[in-house]
Design an enzyme around this catalytic site. Structure first.
Site, PDB file in Angstrom:
ATOM      1  N   LYS A  34      23.618  25.158  13.851  1.00  0.00           N
ATOM      2  CA  LYS A  34      23.015  23.821  13.841  1.00  0.00           C
ATOM      3  C   LYS A  34      23.785  22.912  14.790  1.00  0.00           C
ATOM      4  CE  LYS A  34      23.702  20.135  11.365  1.00  0.00           C
ATOM      5  NZ  LYS A  34      23.410  19.070  12.351  1.00  0.00           N
ATOM      6  N   GLU A  96      37.774  23.554  12.322  1.00  0.00           N
ATOM      7  CA  GLU A  96      38.659  22.728  13.132  1.00  0.00           C
ATOM      8  C   GLU A  96      38.307  21.291  12.808  1.00  0.00           C
ATOM      9  OE1 GLU A  96      39.386  20.052  15.538  1.00  0.00           O
ATOM     10  OE2 GLU A  96      38.329  21.176  17.092  1.00  0.00           O
ATOM     11  N   CYS A 130      38.763  16.390  20.036  1.00  0.00           N
ATOM     12  CA  CYS A 130      39.535  16.583  18.810  1.00  0.00           C
ATOM     13  C   CYS A 130      41.033  16.540  19.061  1.00  0.00           C
ATOM     14  CB  CYS A 130      39.143  17.900  18.143  1.00  0.00           C
ATOM     15  SG  CYS A 130      39.306  19.326  19.240  1.00  0.00           S
ATOM     16  N   GLU A 229      41.645   9.113  13.080  1.00  0.00           N
ATOM     17  CA  GLU A 229      41.092   9.672  14.304  1.00  0.00           C
ATOM     18  C   GLU A 229      39.983   8.747  14.803  1.00  0.00           C
ATOM     19  OE1 GLU A 229      39.589  13.971  15.980  1.00  0.00           O
ATOM     20  OE2 GLU A 229      38.852  13.335  14.018  1.00  0.00           O
TER      21      GLU A 229
END
Length: 354
Positions: A34, A96, A130, A229
């Site tokens: 997806k 991750e 990331c 983040e």
């Protein structure tokens, strides 16, 4: 393994789909993938895939009894939800889950290279990476000089249409992400950080969600921009007095995905790399990737997705250390050694061979 369900983020759609599909297809697994709803078109050119919003399509795939493994790249919050769902069926997971990666610039570093490399760590792909180096720790004796040069670097960046060859940084992926990044910039101001560069939008850049590369000083390790983040071109620049302090502060994070070291001293580089809580450590470089090296980390990235050998094998507790000229990966050395040992045993052991 059987049926693998894969969910990818919006920041590197084609790269992520190749990472997910390669090993699974090579080992004979079927993959239901997806793409992110923000950036599905390039992936849809590749194959017929499942599309939809994460809470609906993604959650249904994670809970489906026919799925033997779930591979996910995205936020830690969603990752935890998927792990809980997969745990009900004892399905394997690999994930991750983002980062808040530190760059450590030592007093003996080549400052010109360190500044350009560390700033590349936050502006590449407009910070939507990331492993973006969103925390920069600079030795106090060169801090003021480094801060000035970082501000100049940010102000010189050409922000605009990604299709323009002169553009160096493009827009945020969506209005939602644009507002999120601006919210973090506002929170830094409210919490007392000092704006060095950027912090503004660029409506003159045209249609899109443009934000200037942004650097803050006078940041503490407990401020929001040091902990969360951001996934945007926003970096916190902080001084340190010795290596022990730099390590303690760099490791003050829930992620442990990647880190950068800038020094001319090999002993310093090895000492910091050994003690940083990060799956990949770059030395005098940043954002250098080897598809054959493991990719993952410690802390919330222990359930790593990984390239190279499977994380269920020897690389689960190894660290990739990357310098400017080579990828130094303990896993590769160990695997080659084990292969040689196996070959020697096969040649010498008194086994009945067919």
């Amino acid at each position: 393994m059987g049926l693998v369900r894969a969910i990818i983020p919006w920041n590197f759609p084609l790269l992520m789909v190749v990472w997910k599909l390669g090993a699974a297809l090579a080992t004979g697994c079927t993959v239901v993938l997806k793409p992110a709803e923000q950036s599905p078109l390039s992936v849809l050119r590749l194959a017929d895939l499942v599309t939809g919003y994460g809470p609906e399509a993604g959650a249904a795939l994670a809970a489906h009894p026919g799925v033997n493994k779930v591979s996910f790249t995205g936020s830690a919050e969603v990752g935890k939800s998927i792990m809980r769902t997969a745990a009900d069926r004892m399905a394997r997971v690999s994930m991750e889950l983002g980062g808040k990666s530190p760059n450590i610039i030592c007093a003996d570093a080549n400052l010109k290279c360190a500044i350009s490399g560390a700033m590349l760590g936050i502006v590449m792909n407009q910070g939507e990476v990331c492993s973006a180096g969103s925390r920069i720790y600079v030795a106090r004796e060169i801090y003021d000089q480094a801060l000035e040069q970082m501000g100049d670097y940010a102000n010189r960046m050409r922000v605009g249409n990604p299709l323009d060859p002169k553009t160096q940084m493009g827009p945020a992926v969506s209005e939602e992400q644009y507002q999120r990044v601006l919210g973090y910039i506002d929170s830094a101001r409210r919490e007392g950080a000092s704006l060095v560069a950027g912090g503004e939008t660029l409506p003159e850049a045209g249609s899109g969600f443009y934000i200037k590369p942004t650097a803050f000083a006078n940041v503490t390790d407990t401020m929001t921009i040091s902990r969360k983040e951001i996934f945007g071109p926003v970096v916190a620049v902080m001084p340190f007095d010795d290596l022990e302090e730099a390590l303690e502060r760099a490791n003050f994070s829930q992620y442990g995905l990647a880190a950068g070291i800038w020094t001319e001293n090999v002993r310093t580089a090895h000492y910091l790399a050994q003690n940083l809580e990060a799956g990949t450590v770059w030395v005098n470089a940043y954002h250098i990737y080897d598809a054959a090296a493991p990719w993952g980390g410690g802390l919330s990235n222990r359930v790593s997705d990984g390239n190279g050998p499977s994380r269920f094998g020897i690389v689960h507790w190894t660290k990739g250390c990357v310098d400017k000229f080579a990828v130094v990966t303990v896993a590769r050395v160990l695997i080659r050694t084990l292969a040689k040992i196996t070959e020697l045993l096969w040649q010498t052991a008194p086994l009945n061979r067919v």
